[in-house]
Design a protein around this motif. Structure first.
Motif, PDB file in Angstrom:
ATOM      1  N   ASN A  74       0.810  -1.229   0.000  1.00 15.23           N
ATOM      2  CA  ASN A  74       0.000   0.000   0.000  1.00 15.23           C
ATOM      3  C   ASN A  74       0.840   1.274   0.000  1.00 15.23           C
ATOM      4  O   ASN A  74       0.586   2.189   0.774  1.00 15.23           O
ATOM      5  CB  ASN A  74      -0.947   0.021   1.197  1.00 15.23           C
ATOM      6  N   TYR A  75       1.853   1.320  -0.859  1.00 12.50           N
ATOM      7  CA  TYR A  75       2.691   2.512  -1.013  1.00 12.50           C
ATOM      8  C   TYR A  75       3.518   2.840   0.235  1.00 12.50           C
ATOM      9  O   TYR A  75       3.934   3.972   0.424  1.00 12.50           O
ATOM     10  CB  TYR A  75       1.862   3.720  -1.448  1.00 12.50           C
ATOM     11  N   CYS A  76       3.725   1.851   1.085  1.00 10.25           N
ATOM     12  CA  CYS A  76       4.587   2.011   2.256  1.00 10.25           C
ATOM     13  C   CYS A  76       5.671   0.949   2.213  1.00 10.25           C
ATOM     14  O   CYS A  76       5.411  -0.193   1.844  1.00 10.25           O
ATOM     15  CB  CYS A  76       3.797   1.864   3.550  1.00 10.25           C
ATOM     16  N   VAL A  77       6.877   1.344   2.596  1.00 12.14           N
ATOM     17  CA  VAL A  77       8.019   0.431   2.585  1.00 12.14           C
ATOM     18  C   VAL A  77       8.713   0.532   3.940  1.00 12.14           C
ATOM     19  O   VAL A  77       8.931   1.636   4.444  1.00 12.14           O
ATOM     20  CB  VAL A  77       9.036   0.818   1.482  1.00 12.14           C
ATOM     21  N   GLN A  78       9.051  -0.613   4.493  1.00 14.07           N
ATOM     22  CA  GLN A  78       9.895  -0.617   5.676  1.00 14.07           C
ATOM     23  C   GLN A  78      11.105  -1.495   5.382  1.00 14.07           C
ATOM     24  O   GLN A  78      10.960  -2.642   4.954  1.00 14.07           O
ATOM     25  CB  GLN A  78       9.172  -1.135   6.918  1.00 14.07           C
ATOM     26  N   VAL A  79      12.290  -0.923   5.596  1.00 19.72           N
ATOM     27  CA  VAL A  79      13.548  -1.653   5.468  1.00 19.72           C
ATOM     28  C   VAL A  79      14.264  -1.473   6.798  1.00 19.72           C
ATOM     29  O   VAL A  79      14.570  -0.345   7.190  1.00 19.72           O
ATOM     30  CB  VAL A  79      14.419  -1.114   4.317  1.00 19.72           C
ATOM     31  N   HIS A  80      14.495  -2.577   7.492  1.00 21.46           N
ATOM     32  CA  HIS A  80      15.034  -2.512   8.854  1.00 21.46           C
ATOM     33  C   HIS A  80      14.128  -1.569   9.645  1.00 21.46           C
ATOM     34  O   HIS A  80      12.928  -1.760   9.675  1.00 21.46           O
ATOM     35  CB  HIS A  80      16.505  -2.087   8.866  1.00 21.46           C
ATOM     36  N   GLN A  81      14.695  -0.511  10.231  1.00 20.50           N
ATOM     37  CA  GLN A  81      13.874   0.420  11.018  1.00 20.50           C
ATOM     38  C   GLN A  81      13.425   1.640  10.216  1.00 20.50           C
ATOM     39  O   GLN A  81      12.707   2.486  10.744  1.00 20.50           O
ATOM     40  CB  GLN A  81      14.645   0.867  12.267  1.00 20.50           C
ATOM     41  N   GLN A  82      13.872   1.760   8.972  1.00 17.24           N
ATOM     42  CA  GLN A  82      13.512   2.928   8.154  1.00 17.24           C
ATOM     43  C   GLN A  82      12.151   2.708   7.489  1.00 17.24           C
ATOM     44  O   GLN A  82      11.928   1.671   6.857  1.00 17.24           O
ATOM     45  CB  GLN A  82      14.563   3.170   7.072  1.00 17.24           C
ATOM     46  N   ARG A  83      11.270   3.715   7.608  1.00 20.66           N
ATOM     47  CA  ARG A  83       9.954   3.623   6.989  1.00 20.66           C
ATOM     48  C   ARG A  83       9.766   4.773   6.012  1.00 20.66           C
ATOM     49  O   ARG A  83      10.053   5.923   6.336  1.00 20.66           O
ATOM     50  CB  ARG A  83       8.866   3.687   8.052  1.00 20.66           C
ATOM     51  N   LEU A  84       9.267   4.426   4.824  1.00 16.76           N
ATOM     52  CA  LEU A  84       9.032   5.410   3.777  1.00 16.76           C
ATOM     53  C   LEU A  84       7.621   5.190   3.236  1.00 16.76           C
ATOM     54  O   LEU A  84       7.214   4.046   3.039  1.00 16.76           O
ATOM     55  CB  LEU A  84      10.058   5.231   2.652  1.00 16.76           C
ATOM     56  N   ALA A  85       6.894   6.273   3.021  1.00  9.48           N
ATOM     57  CA  ALA A  85       5.561   6.186   2.422  1.00  9.48           C
ATOM     58  C   ALA A  85       5.481   7.134   1.235  1.00  9.48           C
ATOM     59  O   ALA A  85       6.075   8.208   1.245  1.00  9.48           O
ATOM     60  CB  ALA A  85       4.484   6.546   3.443  1.00  9.48           C
ATOM     61  N   VAL A  86       4.744   6.712   0.215  1.00 15.22           N
ATOM     62  CA  VAL A  86       4.474   7.549  -0.953  1.00 15.22           C
ATOM     63  C   VAL A  86       3.102   8.172  -0.763  1.00 15.22           C
ATOM     64  O   VAL A  86       2.137   7.485  -0.401  1.00 15.22           O
ATOM     65  CB  VAL A  86       4.514   6.708  -2.252  1.00 15.22           C
ATOM     66  N   PHE A  87       3.009   9.474  -1.000  1.00 14.70           N
ATOM     67  CA  PHE A  87       1.739  10.193  -0.873  1.00 14.70           C
ATOM     68  C   PHE A  87       1.329  10.681  -2.253  1.00 14.70           C
ATOM     69  O   PHE A  87       2.052  11.450  -2.886  1.00 14.70           O
ATOM     70  CB  PHE A  87       1.897  11.370   0.094  1.00 14.70           C
TER      71      PHE A  87
END
Length: 166
Positions: A74-87
């Motif tokens: 759902n346009y969200c990515v988590q790699v290790h502890q880093q979280r990125l979302a696309v808006f």
């Protein structure tokens, strides 16, 4: 020697895509229209070459990706502890129960966003990323708003990419 691990948010005029490098392999996530095309390969080729990447697997943002150190949905990515979302523009029309906490919020798709405070209804973020799918005048306005508010930001159209070491 520890295997290299890095996220790279690439600039692409239709929005962009994300590369997750782990050792000699890369996982790329982006829009369906960025699937192995000459422009995506051009934007990514030097990055992958410089890191000695042998293998690159591509997923669309619509995919659910479950890897040992990467989860995307759902346009969200988590790699290790880093979280990125696309808006994206359609997200402005969706109600949010409580803001999701992310490290990076990536604004895409010619987003008609006039006040950054609107984003706080959806996400609690530390760093804004905006790309070439948004017009230059709007990116400049967002940059000014970020500077006034003390918010870290990256304009991919100016900077070319955002590198996040993991």
């Amino acid at each position: 020697e520890v295997a290299q691990q890095q996220l790279c948010v690439h600039h692409h005029r239709s929005g962009g895509f994300l590369s997750y490098v782990q050792g000699q392999a890369c996982t790329t996530i982006g829009a369906a229209d960025c699937r192995p095309t000459a422009t995506r390969q051009y934007a990514q080729q030097n990055y992958l070459f410089a890191r000695g990447i042998q293998e690159n697997t591509y997923y669309d943002w619509d995919s659910t990706v479950q890897l040992p150190t990467l989860h995307a949905q759902n346009y969200c990515v988590q790699v290790h502890q880093q979280r990125l979302a696309v808006f994206l523009p359609q997200h402005l029309r969706q109600a949010s129960q409580s803001p999701l906490s992310v490290d990076y919020l990536w604004l895409q798709g010619n987003l008609k966003l006039y006040e950054l405070s609107q984003l706080r209804d959806y996400y609690d973020y530390a760093h804004l990323v905006f790309d070439g799918s948004n017009p230059a005048y709007r990116r400049a306005k967002w940059a000014d708003l970020c500077e006034e508010a003390g918010i870290a930001y990256t304009d991919l159209a100016k900077d070319g990419a955002l590198l996040i070491d993991l």
